[in-house]
Scaffold this active site. Structure first.
Site, PDB file in Angstrom:
ATOM      1  N   HIS A   1      27.345  21.945 -36.696  1.00 14.98           N
ATOM      2  CA  HIS A   1      29.168  22.553 -36.745  1.00 14.98           C
ATOM      3  C   HIS A   1      29.489  22.941 -36.572  1.00 14.98           C
ATOM      4  CE1 HIS A   1      32.068  19.820 -38.752  1.00 14.98           C
ATOM      5  NE2 HIS A   1      33.149  20.276 -38.026  1.00 14.98           N
TER       6      HIS A   1
ATOM      7  N   ASN B   1      33.796   9.729 -35.457  1.00 11.55           N
ATOM      8  CA  ASN B   1      34.929  10.939 -36.080  1.00 11.55           C
ATOM      9  C   ASN B   1      36.686  10.427 -35.399  1.00 11.55           C
ATOM     10  OD1 ASN B   1      32.738  12.073 -37.101  1.00 11.55           O
ATOM     11  ND2 ASN B   1      33.186  14.359 -36.837  1.00 11.55           N
TER      12      ASN B   1
ATOM     13  N   TYR C   1      40.932  10.598 -35.541  1.00  7.94           N
ATOM     14  CA  TYR C   1      41.795  10.959 -36.172  1.00  7.94           C
ATOM     15  C   TYR C   1      43.057  10.628 -35.740  1.00  7.94           C
ATOM     16  CZ  TYR C   1      39.277  14.148 -38.632  1.00  7.94           C
ATOM     17  OH  TYR C   1      38.071  14.795 -39.168  1.00  7.94           O
TER      18      TYR C   1
ATOM     19  N   GLU D   1      33.810  11.112 -39.871  1.00  5.56           N
ATOM     20  CA  GLU D   1      35.569  11.879 -40.689  1.00  5.56           C
ATOM     21  C   GLU D   1      36.491  11.337 -40.724  1.00  5.56           C
ATOM     22  OE1 GLU D   1      35.911  15.704 -38.871  1.00  5.56           O
ATOM     23  OE2 GLU D   1      33.867  16.290 -39.018  1.00  5.56           O
TER      24      GLU D   1
ATOM     25  N   ARG E   1      28.686  14.735 -46.070  1.00  7.72           N
ATOM     26  CA  ARG E   1      28.209  15.119 -45.030  1.00  7.72           C
ATOM     27  C   ARG E   1      28.548  16.450 -45.070  1.00  7.72           C
ATOM     28  NH1 ARG E   1      31.033  15.045 -40.100  1.00  7.72           N
ATOM     29  NH2 ARG E   1      29.707  16.115 -38.363  1.00  7.72           N
TER      30      ARG E   1
ATOM     31  N   GLU F   1      30.808  16.345 -32.398  1.00  8.69           N
ATOM     32  CA  GLU F   1      32.268  16.557 -31.598  1.00  8.69           C
ATOM     33  C   GLU F   1      31.565  17.567 -30.685  1.00  8.69           C
ATOM     34  OE1 GLU F   1      35.780  17.143 -33.381  1.00  8.69           O
ATOM     35  OE2 GLU F   1      35.473  15.538 -34.768  1.00  8.69           O
TER      36      GLU F   1
HETATM   37  C1  FCB Z   1      37.036  18.239 -36.322  1.00  7.13           C
HETATM   38  C2  FCB Z   1      35.934  18.627 -36.834  1.00  7.13           C
HETATM   39  C3  FCB Z   1      36.436  19.207 -38.717  1.00  7.13           C
HETATM   40  C4  FCB Z   1      37.237  19.286 -39.079  1.00  7.13           C
HETATM   41  C5  FCB Z   1      38.632  17.954 -38.650  1.00  7.13           C
HETATM   42  C6  FCB Z   1      39.947  18.295 -38.952  1.00  7.13           C
HETATM   43  O1  FCB Z   1      37.421  18.219 -35.157  1.00  7.13           O
HETATM   44  O2  FCB Z   1      35.151  18.118 -36.759  1.00  7.13           O
HETATM   45  O3  FCB Z   1      35.377  19.950 -39.028  1.00  7.13           O
HETATM   46  O4  FCB Z   1      38.185  20.518 -38.335  1.00  7.13           O
HETATM   47  O5  FCB Z   1      37.908  17.747 -36.939  1.00  7.13           O
END
Ligand code: FCB
Length: 477
Positions: free
Chosen positions: A140, A313, A315, A383, A96, A185
């Site tokens: 992006h 994405n 985290y 992500e 990607r 995002e």
């Molecule tokens: C996300 C972003 C990516 C990267 C990660 C850690 O928010 O999309 O570019 O910085 O975090």
């Protein structure tokens, strides 16, 4: 690059977990890596590239840690062959990548810039030659500065410019690229870019931030409609960063706070995209800063254009409690000043970003999506990864925390699939340590360590683990 460390991976013992985890993944599950233009390319003044809002922002004193910029980054613009070779060694199915709008249209409009086009064309050829499928993100975060000067995302015209640009890129690469992600995002572009000022262009204005969110999604929908009109067989999606949101306690005020948090982090984006509506409490939450008159008749039909997949994405989770607003006057409040806090908990494992680790949050997020949106398209995790305090010792980087993170999240995803969510693949963030936006280079997320002085690439232990995973998945397919 003739440093042996850049092309060979140290021999390491096999990880049983890679094989076991591979066996849990659904049939045909895709494994990849993700990166983004401004974070890796460098060469900001080469090949006729125009300036983006991140060039301006990163050169603004105080905006980025230690004054770091993406001017050189990983020098991927010159070293892309070496980086694709690393991906080939890793064995991933797909990469990607994102294309930098100001490389292709230096001022955000008009004819394509040939040198920029040639760069992405060579990159795509290199990937295809290595048997790696390119999945291209159109935006992006590197908006051409000229478009920002004309008002940026708070202005409706930017959405129209974006749709034109999308078609330009498709004309250029569409003979070889069939999978497209419009935006990465939009929450970050709108809320961090125009709301809190933490990201480029560094604006702090709640009303403009909400207008930006709308125009981003409008641009997304216009782009999908235009691209699908040109190529019915392409796959079109958007990547949203979403959080599984829960109240920290059962108290009514914490549950109400969690609901407000959910609206900002998820529903403001998922409702227009997946349901063609706005979250019911949005108008009330932000009534003092906007009347939402930027939403015009027919817009929500566009924002909810049919998707082939939803990119997610993930985290960290949000565990929310109620707190007083930072600003008492609603008309002066920041867009995210919703009377909510997401504190770390005593037993949290925390990454170098300060983000709590909770793999099961990914399962819960997937299940929430499926339960909230019955017509949910197939999901790709576009992500997921973590920053670690990586150090090179004797020419190697041992990063068991990263392996544990990726492994745990893949297992959570396998459970989501088991529970009936159609999850098609997983792209880890990221291949190379790179420019982590406002945090600069100190936050390392890569499977490959980058020495930013010499540009030497050194695969970490997680690289070997991920390679074993990909190989084992292929073997078990
Ligand atoms: C996300 C972003 C990516 C990267 C990660 C850690 O928010 O999309 O570019 O910085 O975090």
């Amino acid at each position: 690059m003739n440093d042996a460390a850049t092309t060979t991976t140290r021999q390491r013992p096999e990880h049983a977990s890679a094989r076991e985890t591979a066996a849990l993944l659904p049939a045909g599950f895709e494994l990849g890596v993700a990166m983004a233009s401004y974070q890796i390319e460098g060469a900001v003044h080469e090949g006729g590239r125009g300036r983006s809002i991140w060039d301006t922002f990163s050169h603004t004193p105080g905006a980025v840690a230690r004054g770091e910029t993406g001017d050189v980054a990983c020098d991927h613009y010159h070293r892309y062959r070496e980086d694709v070779a690393l991906m080939a060694e890793l064995g991933v199915d797909a990469y990607r990548l994102s294309v930098a709008w100001p490389r292709l249209q230096p001022d955000g409009t008009g004819p394509v810039n040939r040198a920029g086009a040639d760069f992405y064309s060579r990159l795509v050829d290199e990937l295809l030659g290595a048997g790696i499928t390119p999945v291209v993100t159109l935006y992006h975060w590197d908006l051409p500065q000229a478009l920002e000067d004309a008002g940026g995302w708070p202005v409706r015209d930017t959405a129209l410019r974006f749709a034109d640009y999308a078609v330009t890129v498709q004309e250029l690469l569409g003979d070889r690229v069939h999978r497209w992600i419009t935006l990465n995002e939009p929450y970050c572009s709108a809320v961090l870019g125009y709301g809190t000022g933490r990201h480029a262009p560094g604006v702090r204005d709640a009303g403009r931030s909400l207008a930006a969110a709308h125009h981003l999604l409008l641009g997304h929908g216009l782009a999908v409609e235009a691209m699908r009109g040109r190529d019915r067989d392409g796959d079109y999606g958007i990547t949203l960063n979403l959080e599984p949101v829960s109240a920290l306690t059962d108290r009514e005020e914490d549950r109400a706070a969690a609901r407000r948090s959910l609206t900002l982090s998820n529903l403001l984006f998922t409702e227009p995209v997946l349901a063609g509506t706005y979250p019911e409490d949005a108008r009330r939450l932000w009534s003092a800063v906007t009347d939402f008159s930027f939403v015009r008749d027919g817009d929500l039909e566009t924002t909810s254009a049919e998707l082939d997949f939803l990119g997610v994405n993930y985290y960290f989770p949000a565990r929310v409690r109620a707190v007083p607003h930072r600003e008492p006057d609603p008309a002066l409040r920041a867009v995210d000043d919703l009377g909510v806090a997401t504190p770390l908990l005593a037993d949290d494992e925390v990454t170098e970003m300060g983000w709590p680790v909770e793999a099961d949050g990914l399962r819960r997020l997937m299940v929430w999506l499926r339960e909230t949106y019955p017509a949910l398209p197939p999901v790709l995790v576009t992500e997921n990864g973590r920053a670690c305090a990586d150090v090179v010792v004797d020419g190697a980087v041992d990063d068991p925390e990263r392996i544990g993170y990726i492994d745990g999240h893949l297992r959570a995803l396998a459970q989501a699939a088991e529970a009936g969510v159609e999850v098609r693949g997983y792209f880890t963030w990221t291949l190379l340590d790179n420019f982590e936006w406002a945090e600069g280079y100190a936050r390392r997320f890569g499977l490959v360590h980058v020495d930013f002085e010499t540009q030497a690439r050194l695969p970490k232990a997680s690289f070997s683990w991920y390679r074993e995973l990909v190989a084992a998945r292929a073997g078990s397919a």
